[in-house]
Design a protein around this motif. Structure first.
Motif, PDB file in Angstrom:
ATOM      1  N   MET A  20       0.815  -1.215   0.000  1.00 54.73           N
ATOM      2  CA  MET A  20       0.000   0.000   0.000  1.00 54.73           C
ATOM      3  C   MET A  20       0.851   1.268   0.000  1.00 54.73           C
ATOM      4  SD  MET A  20      -3.032  -1.099   2.661  1.00 54.73           S
ATOM      5  CE  MET A  20      -1.858  -1.523   3.965  1.00 54.73           C
ATOM      6  N   ASP A  21       2.124   1.138   0.399  1.00 56.45           N
ATOM      7  CA  ASP A  21       3.002   2.306   0.455  1.00 56.45           C
ATOM      8  C   ASP A  21       3.678   2.609  -0.882  1.00 56.45           C
ATOM      9  OD1 ASP A  21       2.471   2.431   3.218  1.00 56.45           O
ATOM     10  OD2 ASP A  21       4.123   1.056   3.657  1.00 56.45           O
ATOM     11  N   VAL A  22       3.616   1.676  -1.817  1.00 54.28           N
ATOM     12  CA  VAL A  22       4.363   1.841  -3.067  1.00 54.28           C
ATOM     13  C   VAL A  22       3.844   3.033  -3.869  1.00 54.28           C
ATOM     14  CG1 VAL A  22       4.936   0.775  -5.279  1.00 54.28           C
ATOM     15  CG2 VAL A  22       4.998  -0.593  -3.183  1.00 54.28           C
ATOM     16  N   LEU A  40      -5.634   7.679   1.357  1.00 54.93           N
ATOM     17  CA  LEU A  40      -4.889   6.469   1.019  1.00 54.93           C
ATOM     18  C   LEU A  40      -4.562   5.674   2.271  1.00 54.93           C
ATOM     19  CD1 LEU A  40      -2.360   7.849  -1.629  1.00 54.93           C
ATOM     20  CD2 LEU A  40      -4.550   6.718  -2.029  1.00 54.93           C
ATOM     21  N   ASN A  41      -4.579   4.354   2.137  1.00 56.49           N
ATOM     22  CA  ASN A  41      -4.194   3.500   3.256  1.00 56.49           C
ATOM     23  C   ASN A  41      -2.683   3.485   3.460  1.00 56.49           C
ATOM     24  OD1 ASN A  41      -6.783   2.627   4.001  1.00 56.49           O
ATOM     25  ND2 ASN A  41      -6.816   1.134   2.350  1.00 56.49           N
ATOM     26  N   GLY A  42      -1.937   3.731   2.390  1.00 57.85           N
ATOM     27  CA  GLY A  42      -0.481   3.679   2.480  1.00 57.85           C
ATOM     28  C   GLY A  42       0.131   5.025   2.836  1.00 57.85           C
ATOM     29  N   ARG A  43       1.434   5.020   3.030  1.00 55.97           N
ATOM     30  CA  ARG A  43       2.182   6.232   3.352  1.00 55.97           C
ATOM     31  C   ARG A  43       3.388   6.322   2.428  1.00 55.97           C
ATOM     32  NH1 ARG A  43       6.128   4.921   8.485  1.00 55.97           N
ATOM     33  NH2 ARG A  43       6.863   2.901   7.744  1.00 55.97           N
ATOM     34  N   SER A  44       3.869   7.529   2.209  1.00 54.53           N
ATOM     35  CA  SER A  44       5.050   7.727   1.371  1.00 54.53           C
ATOM     36  C   SER A  44       6.317   7.533   2.198  1.00 54.53           C
ATOM     37  CB  SER A  44       5.055   9.128   0.763  1.00 54.53           C
ATOM     38  OG  SER A  44       6.290   9.361   0.092  1.00 54.53           O
ATOM     39  N   LEU A  45       7.223   6.738   1.676  1.00 54.21           N
ATOM     40  CA  LEU A  45       8.524   6.529   2.310  1.00 54.21           C
ATOM     41  C   LEU A  45       9.650   7.133   1.476  1.00 54.21           C
ATOM     42  CD1 LEU A  45       8.068   2.854   3.548  1.00 54.21           C
ATOM     43  CD2 LEU A  45       8.230   4.892   4.958  1.00 54.21           C
ATOM     44  N   TRP A  46       9.289   8.049   0.582  1.00 57.67           N
ATOM     45  CA  TRP A  46      10.299   8.596  -0.308  1.00 57.67           C
ATOM     46  C   TRP A  46      11.406   9.317   0.454  1.00 57.67           C
ATOM     47  CZ3 TRP A  46      13.265   8.323  -4.051  1.00 57.67           C
ATOM     48  CH2 TRP A  46      13.966   9.422  -4.546  1.00 57.67           C
ATOM     49  N   ALA A  48      12.453   8.868   3.468  1.00 51.84           N
ATOM     50  CA  ALA A  48      13.291   7.895   4.171  1.00 51.84           C
ATOM     51  C   ALA A  48      14.252   7.211   3.208  1.00 51.84           C
ATOM     52  CB  ALA A  48      12.416   6.862   4.872  1.00 51.84           C
ATOM     53  N   LEU A  49      13.773   6.871   2.005  1.00 51.65           N
ATOM     54  CA  LEU A  49      14.639   6.236   1.011  1.00 51.65           C
ATOM     55  C   LEU A  49      15.693   7.214   0.494  1.00 51.65           C
ATOM     56  CD1 LEU A  49      11.919   4.308  -1.039  1.00 51.65           C
ATOM     57  CD2 LEU A  49      13.530   3.335   0.602  1.00 51.65           C
ATOM     58  N   ARG A  50      15.265   8.436   0.231  1.00 52.39           N
ATOM     59  CA  ARG A  50      16.184   9.441  -0.321  1.00 52.39           C
ATOM     60  C   ARG A  50      17.276   9.819   0.668  1.00 52.39           C
ATOM     61  NH1 ARG A  50      13.446  15.015  -0.705  1.00 52.39           N
ATOM     62  NH2 ARG A  50      13.857  14.768   1.541  1.00 52.39           N
ATOM     63  N   ASP A  51      16.891   9.960   1.943  1.00 49.57           N
ATOM     64  CA  ASP A  51      17.837  10.420   2.958  1.00 49.57           C
ATOM     65  C   ASP A  51      18.545   9.274   3.670  1.00 49.57           C
ATOM     66  OD1 ASP A  51      16.911  12.918   2.273  1.00 49.57           O
ATOM     67  OD2 ASP A  51      15.495  13.035   3.953  1.00 49.57           O
ATOM     68  N   GLY A  52      18.159   8.030   3.354  1.00 51.37           N
ATOM     69  CA  GLY A  52      18.798   6.885   3.986  1.00 51.37           C
ATOM     70  C   GLY A  52      18.490   6.759   5.462  1.00 51.37           C
ATOM     71  N   LYS A  53      17.297   7.164   5.863  1.00 58.96           N
ATOM     72  CA  LYS A  53      16.912   7.110   7.267  1.00 58.96           C
ATOM     73  C   LYS A  53      15.752   6.133   7.455  1.00 58.96           C
ATOM     74  CE  LYS A  53      18.242  11.921   8.171  1.00 58.96           C
ATOM     75  NZ  LYS A  53      17.771  13.247   8.641  1.00 58.96           N
ATOM     76  N   ARG A  54      15.682   5.577   8.637  1.00 62.75           N
ATOM     77  CA  ARG A  54      14.582   4.673   8.960  1.00 62.75           C
ATOM     78  C   ARG A  54      13.370   5.483   9.400  1.00 62.75           C
ATOM     79  NH1 ARG A  54      14.935  -0.621  12.924  1.00 62.75           N
ATOM     80  NH2 ARG A  54      12.761  -1.280  12.746  1.00 62.75           N
ATOM     81  N   GLU A  55      12.228   5.177   8.815  1.00 61.76           N
ATOM     82  CA  GLU A  55      10.985   5.876   9.139  1.00 61.76           C
ATOM     83  C   GLU A  55      10.152   4.988  10.060  1.00 61.76           C
ATOM     84  OE1 GLU A  55       8.145   8.886   9.153  1.00 61.76           O
ATOM     85  OE2 GLU A  55      10.151   8.924   8.255  1.00 61.76           O
ATOM     86  N   PRO A  56      10.027   5.343  11.332  1.00 56.78           N
ATOM     87  CA  PRO A  56       9.241   4.503  12.249  1.00 56.78           C
ATOM     88  C   PRO A  56       7.786   4.397  11.797  1.00 56.78           C
ATOM     89  CG  PRO A  56      10.525   6.146  13.445  1.00 56.78           C
ATOM     90  CD  PRO A  56      10.589   6.520  11.995  1.00 56.78           C
ATOM     91  N   ARG A  57       7.207   3.239  12.032  1.00 54.28           N
ATOM     92  CA  ARG A  57       5.804   3.037  11.674  1.00 54.28           C
ATOM     93  C   ARG A  57       4.965   3.205  12.930  1.00 54.28           C
ATOM     94  NH1 ARG A  57       4.131   1.016   6.813  1.00 54.28           N
ATOM     95  NH2 ARG A  57       1.882   1.223   6.685  1.00 54.28           N
ATOM     96  N   LYS A  58       4.144   4.251  12.951  1.00 54.07           N
ATOM     97  CA  LYS A  58       3.336   4.541  14.126  1.00 54.07           C
ATOM     98  C   LYS A  58       2.009   3.790  14.104  1.00 54.07           C
ATOM     99  CE  LYS A  58       5.362   9.168  14.476  1.00 54.07           C
ATOM    100  NZ  LYS A  58       5.101  10.634  14.462  1.00 54.07           N
TER     101      LYS A  58
END
Length: 210
Positions: A20-22, A40-46, A48-58
């Motif tokens: 759902m995040d894609v 949307l049910n999903g969330r953007s992780l762009w 986190a991918l761009r900056d190389g950081k882990r995005e916590p899932r709340k």
């Protein structure tokens, strides 16, 4: 993802991402605004991918999985820290729920059920699963409808239900072979085959026809 101008090769990101995040992730990466009246049910992780950081899932990520056994299904909810699995056997008048709780970081392979040690966490995630199931019932998440073992379609649906003699000769496509039917009859009893002139007898708790 492969984007040499934006993402270094071999980058590993440990953020939890679902299918759902894609879409929101690719939309933000491409600079496309999502114009939709629905949330949307999903969330953007762009980022986190761009900056190389882990995005916590709340929020809790939910999955439901059915098995070939009628009335039995599994539901799970998890985030970065916890994963709760419910094995549910549901009948007409009640349900039996077996609960498994895992702490993801120290136990990534899910060997230790810590549900008894964390009843507050079990209650919190269980309530989230309950709310999610009300919105998305299991019967609505199937990718296809599967008839019970040994089910045979009637020759004429207008007179349904009908006696076994008026059913088609062959089981519906995808049904088990004839030699497996006695075992399935014993396992599922009256919840299995649809036979209308069956004279049953008890055999180790099963529902075989004489």
């Amino acid at each position: 993802m492969r984007w040499p101008a934006k993402l270094p090769a071999g980058t590993l990101n440990r953020s939890i991402m679902s299918a759902m995040d894609v879409f929101p992730t690719l939309a933000e990466a491409a600079g496309v605004e999502i114009d939709s009246p629905f949330e949307l049910n999903g969330r953007s992780l762009w980022k986190a991918l761009r900056d190389g950081k882990r995005e916590p899932r709340k929020d809790w990520l939910m999955f439901a999985s059915e098995t070939p056994i009628r009335g039995h299904f599994n539901v799970t909810a998890f985030n970065d820290e916890w994963k709760l699995v419910q094995e549910i056997d549901q009948g007409l008048l009640g349900a039996d729920v077996r609960t498994h709780l895992f702490q993801i970081e120290p136990d990534p392979n899910e060997h230790n059920n810590v549900a008894a040690a964390h009843p507050d966490v079990v209650e919190e995630i269980g309530e989230a699963i309950h709310r999610w199931r009300m919105l998305y019932p299991v019967s609505g998440t199937r990718h296809e409808l599967v008839p019970p073992p040994g089910w045979r379609a009637p020759k004429d649906w207008a007179g349904y239900p009908v006696a076994v003699g008026d059913l088609q000769d062959e089981p519906a496509p995808g049904m088990p072979p004839p030699f497996a039917l006695p075992t399935l009859d014993w396992q599922h009893g009256e919840a299995g085959r649809l036979i209308y002139d069956c004279e049953p007898y008890a055999f180790l708790g099963g529902g075989l026809c004489k």
